[in-house]
Design a protein around this motif. Sequence first.
Motif, short mmCIF file in Angstrom:
data_model
loop_
_atom_site.label_atom_id
_atom_site.label_comp_id
_atom_site.label_asym_id
_atom_site.label_seq_id
_atom_site.Cartn_x
_atom_site.Cartn_y
_atom_site.Cartn_z
N THR A 1 44.52 35.17 35.73
CA THR A 1 43.85 34.73 36.95
C THR A 1 44.90 34.32 37.95
O THR A 1 46.07 34.12 37.61
N TRP B 1 38.40 36.95 38.28
CA TRP B 1 38.55 37.11 39.72
C TRP B 1 37.50 36.25 40.42
O TRP B 1 36.35 36.20 40.01
N HIS C 1 35.64 35.67 44.05
CA HIS C 1 35.45 36.53 45.22
C HIS C 1 34.14 36.17 45.95
O HIS C 1 33.08 36.56 45.48
N HIS D 1 37.22 33.33 47.43
CA HIS D 1 38.08 32.51 46.61
C HIS D 1 37.80 31.01 46.75
O HIS D 1 37.69 30.47 47.84
N TRP E 1 38.80 38.02 50.46
CA TRP E 1 39.81 39.03 50.14
C TRP E 1 39.74 40.20 51.10
O TRP E 1 38.67 40.72 51.40
N VAL F 1 43.78 45.13 43.33
CA VAL F 1 43.14 44.70 42.08
C VAL F 1 42.51 45.89 41.36
O VAL F 1 42.66 46.06 40.14
N ILE G 1 37.44 43.32 34.51
CA ILE G 1 37.41 42.32 35.59
C ILE G 1 36.09 41.57 35.52
O ILE G 1 35.01 42.19 35.55
N SER H 1 34.19 39.29 37.83
CA SER H 1 34.23 38.91 39.25
C SER H 1 33.21 37.82 39.52
O SER H 1 32.01 38.08 39.62
#
Length: 392
Positions: free
Chosen positions: A117, A171, A173, A175, A182, A190, A201, A203
């Motif tokens: 991470t 991740w 998203h 943040h 992003w 990524v 991943i 997310s």
Amino acid sequence: MTDGRSVFDFAMPIERRQPWPSQKWQRYDSDVLPLWVADMDFASPPAVIEALHRRVEHGVFGYGRIPDSLRDSLCGWSDTHYGWGIEPRSQVWLPGVVPALHLACQALTEPGDGIMTVTPIYPPFLKVACQHGRQSQTVPLSAPSTSGDEWSLDAEAIEATIRPETRMLLWCHPHNPTGHIWRDWELSVVAELAERHDLIIVSDELHCDLLLDEGACHQPLAYRFPELAERIVTLWAPSKTFNLAGLTCACAVIPDRALRQRFMAGTRGLRPEPNIMGLVAAEAAYLHGEPWRQALLETLRSNRSQLSSAVTNWSGAELHWPEATYLAWLDLRNTGLGESPTIPLLNSGRVALSDGADFGWPGFARLNFGTTPDRLAEALWRLGQMMSASSQ
């Protein structure tokens, strides 16, 4: 257009210490203003409250099941807000995003695998790997060097950190804690790394409905890169957007059948059902909560401006404009408040912030501006007094 704040009241203070215990408001003494945990001080949408009343009046609270109408409501929300047409069968409903992080790690990786991470990151991310016998791998973001810069992904650093044993990227998203949305180039980095290094991943898109700039539109990672569907688990919940965290309800969206079956099989017996009241609240929020959300965004934009104006007068402190969430990431390393600035701000200033050390970055602090404008003004005044005293 009618100002939503005239329809929904985001200015009225709500007593949260009594009669119902509150983690946010009862962790500290009664004279402390708590701006720490990601929990807003606003009543949830009236449509949600009304739906919960109707469910309570039914009077039976036995084992429930995920209603088709809830699955359909999330499909509609995704299509309307992100342009992503998901299927009801792709949804795995869970009791929260943080449990989902642990479940994904347990189901989709093996002991000894690397879990990566980027930091700073909200604390649960940093606990997943070690708790399951995996290797924790962290990569720092590139911090802004000037007031005009922004937080950004360090592509070279993340490439250099990946090892043969790296199997998963957690991740966030948009943040948390920086509020960074992003950029397309960052998401492309990524995606390319995930495909080249065979990474899963997860997310976490918990704050994706709280993009603050006018016209901003969230793009789920799995929608942006449909070719990576076999390796992406998307986590959503109504908890942050509609202030429903205590109702413990979230959803993992896993369009790829094989990946979904791995997740389901690997979490069997570990995966409790969501709260039946949370399911009711989620459906009401997705079906009827949009006017309230728009009004909330107006309030958060105003609070963000109030915060930004205050920080410009704090000697040594820096804030880089949060583009999403109701959280602000403050650089307090040059304020004279010491290595752990949240301690004097709490002890003398009587304002509780989240300590940056818990996010992997000592000297920083996370401030929750999801509160009434008057409470925020009082907290900012107290913080300003402390900053002035520390700089003398």
